[in-house]
Design an enzyme around this catalytic site. Structure first.
Site, PDB file in Angstrom:
ATOM      1  NE  ARG A  69       1.336  -4.567  -9.326  1.00  7.33           N
ATOM      2  CZ  ARG A  69       1.409  -3.492 -10.123  1.00  7.33           C
ATOM      3  NH1 ARG A  69       1.899  -3.600 -11.340  1.00  7.33           N
ATOM      4  NH2 ARG A  69       0.992  -2.323  -9.685  1.00  7.33           N
ATOM      5  CG  ASP A  71       8.108  -4.618  -3.457  1.00  6.96           C
ATOM      6  OD1 ASP A  71       7.457  -4.406  -4.496  1.00  6.96           O
ATOM      7  OD2 ASP A  71       8.097  -3.855  -2.471  1.00  6.96           O
ATOM      8  CE1 TYR A 129       2.254  -7.739   1.689  1.00  5.65           C
ATOM      9  CE2 TYR A 129       0.346  -6.383   2.201  1.00  5.65           C
ATOM     10  CZ  TYR A 129       1.203  -6.954   1.275  1.00  5.65           C
ATOM     11  OH  TYR A 129       0.989  -6.750  -0.061  1.00  5.65           O
ATOM     12  NE  ARG A 216      11.562  -4.081   1.976  1.00  3.74           N
ATOM     13  CZ  ARG A 216      12.291  -3.977   0.868  1.00  3.74           C
ATOM     14  NH1 ARG A 216      11.701  -4.154  -0.323  1.00  3.74           N
ATOM     15  NH2 ARG A 216      13.575  -3.687   0.938  1.00  3.74           N
TER      16      ARG A 216
END
Length: 281
Positions: A69, A71, A129, A216
């Protein structure tokens, strides 16, 4: 491994009712409040957009399960989902038909029938990522929502050296959001590479799984060190503290992409080039 670019894999033969379908998609996440459907209050999500499109082709409601999932504002070049087909449709219908119903910032790349034991989330063994930084003095008008601008010089080599302390299994409490609901903060990072590619700096990171805001928050720490705001060695200090309050600023979502999900080879899933497309290799 199948060739994701081959059109003949979109067979016209009908898949049986109840067949489990795996699907890969990419999306630009800026217009969405993340992947997951939200009912109170209703907001636009990628899951809703995809489910609405699939349901239109199926002529009945369909729910999809995703690999990870993302953001609000986060993008994907290789998100995996699965669903059990409630009607007989061809792979061509599940790709071309669904794409015709999707908004322009979400696109299905391929669909494939898989065994009933495949699960987009629980069968995955790793995720990858990329965090993309535009390191120049002025913003770009063309990629305004697709990257994070840092308008002061960054030392990419130093950022890479800092990132190496994250490798292996650690408690990443200092890099998780305060709202993270995971029962354990322990994660295993397989690689964390930072490189300069012209005016772009790319954080390329892979691991067994990631906590809420983890990439992040890592990017925020590395940017602080790479800019000279914090001294070399600060990444190790933050990690060792296991305290989110020591971890600095959470980097913006604009530059974050889910670019790969790894599954056991027996599922024989197609692969896409590691994106995003605008970043030089």
């Amino acid at each position: 491994m199948n060739d994701v670019g081959s059109f003949d894999r979109f067979a016209d033969d009908l898949l049986p009712v109840g067949c489990r379908v795996a699907m890969a998609l990419e999306y630009q996440g800026s217009a969405y409040r993340g992947w997951q459907s939200q009912t109170k209050p209703w907001v636009a999500t990628v899951q809703d957009a995809l489910q609405d499109a699939i349901s239109a082709i199926a002529a009945t409601p369909v729910t999809v399960i995703c690999a990870g999932r993302t953001d609000a504002g986060v993008h994907a070049t290789y998100q995996l989902v699965h669903f059990d087909a409630p009607v007989a449709r061809s792979l061509r219908a599940w790709v071309a038909g669904v794409n015709a119903k999707l908004p322009g910032d979400v696109a299905v790349q391929w669909a494939q029938s898989v065994s009933s034991d495949f699960h987009a989330r629980f069968s995955a063994t790793a995720r990858r990522y990329r965090y993309i930084i535009l390191n120049q003095a002025r913003r770009s008008a063309h990629l305004v929502n697709g990257l994070t601008l840092v308008d002061h010089p960054l030392d990419a080599d130093l950022m890479h050296r800092e990132a190496q302390v994250l490798l292996g299994e650690h408690d990443f409490s200092a890099f998780r959001a305060s709202s993270c609901q995971s029962k354990s903060a322990r994660r295993n990072i397989h690689f964390a590479n930072v490189s300069r590619r012209g005016r772009y700096i790319v954080l390329d990171i892979g691991g067994n799984a990631f906590l809420h805001h983890m990439v992040r928050n890592i990017a925020g720490v590395l940017i602080a060190v790479g800019s000279g705001q914090m001294p070399p060695g600060w990444t190790q200090q933050v990690l060792a503290s296991q305290d989110r309050n020591q971890g600095g600023v959470t980097a913006k979502p604009d530059g974050l992409y889910l670019v790969d999900v790894i599954y056991p080879p027996e599922f024989n899933l197609p692969k896409s080039p590691i994106g995003p497309d605008f970043v030089p290799s």
